[in-house]
Design a protein around this motif. Structure first.
Motif, PDB file in Angstrom:
ATOM      1  N   LYS A 186       0.796  -1.232   0.000  1.00 28.44           N
ATOM      2  CA  LYS A 186       0.000   0.000   0.000  1.00 28.44           C
ATOM      3  C   LYS A 186       0.829   1.283   0.000  1.00 28.44           C
ATOM      4  CE  LYS A 186      -4.388  -1.668   1.914  1.00 28.44           C
ATOM      5  NZ  LYS A 186      -5.426  -1.446   2.940  1.00 28.44           N
ATOM      6  N   ALA A 187       2.120   1.199  -0.292  1.00 30.00           N
ATOM      7  CA  ALA A 187       2.909   2.424  -0.430  1.00 30.00           C
ATOM      8  C   ALA A 187       2.448   3.183  -1.673  1.00 30.00           C
ATOM      9  CB  ALA A 187       4.388   2.098  -0.527  1.00 30.00           C
ATOM     10  N   LEU A 188       2.511   4.504  -1.602  1.00 26.23           N
ATOM     11  CA  LEU A 188       2.164   5.364  -2.729  1.00 26.23           C
ATOM     12  C   LEU A 188       3.389   6.179  -3.124  1.00 26.23           C
ATOM     13  CD1 LEU A 188       0.337   6.877  -4.732  1.00 26.23           C
ATOM     14  CD2 LEU A 188      -0.409   8.338  -2.823  1.00 26.23           C
ATOM     15  N   VAL A 189       3.819   5.995  -4.362  1.00 30.02           N
ATOM     16  CA  VAL A 189       4.935   6.764  -4.920  1.00 30.02           C
ATOM     17  C   VAL A 189       4.360   7.604  -6.050  1.00 30.02           C
ATOM     18  CG1 VAL A 189       7.209   6.677  -5.976  1.00 30.02           C
ATOM     19  CG2 VAL A 189       6.546   4.919  -4.308  1.00 30.02           C
ATOM     20  N   GLU A 190       4.267   8.903  -5.821  1.00 26.23           N
ATOM     21  CA  GLU A 190       3.600   9.777  -6.771  1.00 26.23           C
ATOM     22  C   GLU A 190       4.513  10.149  -7.947  1.00 26.23           C
ATOM     23  OE1 GLU A 190       1.087  10.865  -7.968  1.00 26.23           O
ATOM     24  OE2 GLU A 190      -0.551  10.652  -6.555  1.00 26.23           O
ATOM     25  N   HIS A 191       3.924  10.880  -8.886  1.00 23.80           N
ATOM     26  CA  HIS A 191       4.564  11.201 -10.148  1.00 23.80           C
ATOM     27  C   HIS A 191       5.921  11.864  -9.952  1.00 23.80           C
ATOM     28  CE1 HIS A 191       3.790  15.501  -9.558  1.00 23.80           C
ATOM     29  NE2 HIS A 191       2.629  15.129  -9.049  1.00 23.80           N
ATOM     30  N   GLY A 192       6.849  11.515 -10.820  1.00 25.40           N
ATOM     31  CA  GLY A 192       8.119  12.213 -10.892  1.00 25.40           C
ATOM     32  C   GLY A 192       9.114  11.887  -9.802  1.00 25.40           C
ATOM     33  N   CYS A 193       8.811  10.955  -8.907  1.00 29.98           N
ATOM     34  CA  CYS A 193       9.755  10.621  -7.834  1.00 29.98           C
ATOM     35  C   CYS A 193      10.980   9.918  -8.407  1.00 29.98           C
ATOM     36  CB  CYS A 193       9.096   9.739  -6.783  1.00 29.98           C
ATOM     37  SG  CYS A 193       7.915  10.590  -5.721  1.00 29.98           S
ATOM     38  N   ARG A 194      12.101  10.108  -7.740  1.00 31.22           N
ATOM     39  CA  ARG A 194      13.363   9.459  -8.097  1.00 31.22           C
ATOM     40  C   ARG A 194      13.872   8.717  -6.862  1.00 31.22           C
ATOM     41  NH1 ARG A 194      11.394  10.574 -12.177  1.00 31.22           N
ATOM     42  NH2 ARG A 194      12.224  11.790 -13.925  1.00 31.22           N
ATOM     43  N   ILE A 195      13.931   7.400  -6.973  1.00 30.25           N
ATOM     44  CA  ILE A 195      14.328   6.558  -5.847  1.00 30.25           C
ATOM     45  C   ILE A 195      15.644   5.881  -6.204  1.00 30.25           C
ATOM     46  CG2 ILE A 195      13.688   4.542  -4.461  1.00 30.25           C
ATOM     47  CD1 ILE A 195      10.766   5.331  -4.915  1.00 30.25           C
ATOM     48  N   GLY A 196      16.632   6.028  -5.336  1.00 30.68           N
ATOM     49  CA  GLY A 196      17.957   5.471  -5.599  1.00 30.68           C
ATOM     50  C   GLY A 196      18.019   3.968  -5.417  1.00 30.68           C
ATOM     51  N   ASN A 197      19.203   3.453  -5.155  1.00 33.34           N
ATOM     52  CA  ASN A 197      19.430   2.026  -4.967  1.00 33.34           C
ATOM     53  C   ASN A 197      19.312   1.638  -3.493  1.00 33.34           C
ATOM     54  OD1 ASN A 197      20.171   1.722  -7.773  1.00 33.34           O
ATOM     55  ND2 ASN A 197      22.161   2.590  -7.238  1.00 33.34           N
ATOM     56  N   HIS A 198      18.864   0.393  -3.237  1.00 34.84           N
ATOM     57  CA  HIS A 198      18.850  -0.187  -1.888  1.00 34.84           C
ATOM     58  C   HIS A 198      17.983   0.631  -0.920  1.00 34.84           C
ATOM     59  CE1 HIS A 198      22.264  -1.971  -3.864  1.00 34.84           C
ATOM     60  NE2 HIS A 198      22.965  -0.844  -3.784  1.00 34.84           N
ATOM     61  N   VAL A 199      16.848   1.098  -1.413  1.00 36.46           N
ATOM     62  CA  VAL A 199      15.920   1.932  -0.639  1.00 36.46           C
ATOM     63  C   VAL A 199      14.745   1.079  -0.177  1.00 36.46           C
ATOM     64  CG1 VAL A 199      14.266   3.849  -0.836  1.00 36.46           C
ATOM     65  CG2 VAL A 199      16.572   4.077  -1.788  1.00 36.46           C
ATOM     66  N   ASN A 200      14.204   1.387   0.997  1.00 40.00           N
ATOM     67  CA  ASN A 200      12.996   0.721   1.505  1.00 40.00           C
ATOM     68  C   ASN A 200      11.917   1.771   1.741  1.00 40.00           C
ATOM     69  OD1 ASN A 200      11.013  -0.653   3.077  1.00 40.00           O
ATOM     70  ND2 ASN A 200      12.563  -2.118   3.757  1.00 40.00           N
ATOM     71  N   ILE A 201      10.842   1.690   0.951  1.00 44.25           N
ATOM     72  CA  ILE A 201       9.660   2.533   1.144  1.00 44.25           C
ATOM     73  C   ILE A 201       8.616   1.648   1.805  1.00 44.25           C
ATOM     74  CG2 ILE A 201       7.976   4.046   0.034  1.00 44.25           C
ATOM     75  CD1 ILE A 201      10.890   4.964  -0.296  1.00 44.25           C
ATOM     76  N   SER A 202       8.372   1.861   3.079  1.00 40.60           N
ATOM     77  CA  SER A 202       7.649   0.893   3.895  1.00 40.60           C
ATOM     78  C   SER A 202       6.133   0.971   3.716  1.00 40.60           C
ATOM     79  CB  SER A 202       8.009   1.095   5.369  1.00 40.60           C
ATOM     80  OG  SER A 202       9.377   0.864   5.585  1.00 40.60           O
ATOM     81  N   THR A 203       5.470   0.042   4.384  1.00 35.79           N
ATOM     82  CA  THR A 203       4.031  -0.152   4.269  1.00 35.79           C
ATOM     83  C   THR A 203       3.241   1.134   4.506  1.00 35.79           C
ATOM     84  OG1 THR A 203       4.320  -2.419   5.034  1.00 35.79           O
ATOM     85  CG2 THR A 203       2.097  -1.500   5.172  1.00 35.79           C
TER      86      THR A 203
END
Length: 210
Positions: free
Chosen positions: A127-144
């Motif tokens: 149920k994580a929400l990643v909105e438009h245009g986000c930039r996520i690097g390596n080895h990242v945790n976007i939690s519940t």
């Protein structure tokens, strides 16, 4: 049918296996540093890659939640030229205009919107929400159940805790930690931990090898 070995026989593996298409994959078993016997009905094959006969016959997924340990295993597999797969749950909503690296997990009912770029070895959890245009690097945790609003940048090794909200156009620094339930209204520096509403820094994190 593709044969896969999971690295890490813990709770994260439960979600990853549940999301995996068992019609397309045969789970050979696990590699785990500490466990023996079986996990979730699958054999523990050993505690290192060297325990696997002909390791290039398999694909791999690193089912370890800790960013630092997940990166360490990622580097081992990449250095040996072994193939990592992505696991995206069938209930996740991922825009066609999204770039995803290798070895990533996108969990149940997660939403990843247009023009998002996700690096290697990342977790986008339930149920994580990643909105438009986000930039996520390596080895990242976007939690519940966490929310990244539009155009957020999350650098390598960062951890965004459950039910947290990051306002749009902010920067989460390398190896930074956002505590569960935090509301982030300003940039978060590298190696720092922020908690609360609004989020404030509580400590500086010292390790810098993620």
């Amino acid at each position: 049918m593709r044969k896969i070995i999971f690295i890490g026989a813990g709770g994260y593996a439960k979600s990853a296996i549940d999301a995996l298409s068992l019609y397309n994959h045969h789970i050979e078993g696990f590699i785990d540093d500490f466990k023996e016997g079986e996990h979730l009905g699958y054999k523990i094959l050993g505690n290192c890659i060297e325990d696997i006969f002909e390791p290039h016959k398999y694909e791999y997924f690193i089912s370890i939640g800790d960013n630092k340990k997940r990166k360490s295993w990622h580097d081992i597999l990449k250095n040996k030229g072994l193939e990592l797969i992505n696991i995206i749950d069938r209930t996740a909503i991922v825009s066609n205009n999204v770039e995803v690296g290798t070895g990533c997990f996108i969990g149940k009912m997660a939403i990843v919107n247009s023009d998002v770029k996700i690096g290697d070895n990342c977790v986008i959890n339930t149920k994580a929400l990643v909105e438009h245009g986000c930039r996520i690097g390596n080895h990242v945790n976007i939690s519940t159940n966490s929310v990244l609003n539009g155009d957020v940048r999350v650098k390598d090794g960062a951890f965004v805790g459950s039910c947290s909200v990051v306002n749009g156009q902010l920067l989460i620094g390398e190896r930074a930690m956002v505590g569960s339930g935090a509301v982030v209204i300003r940039d978060v520096e590298d190696d720092s931990t922020v908690v609360g509403v609004p989020a404030r820094r509580i400590e500086e994190r010292r390790y810098k090898n993620v």
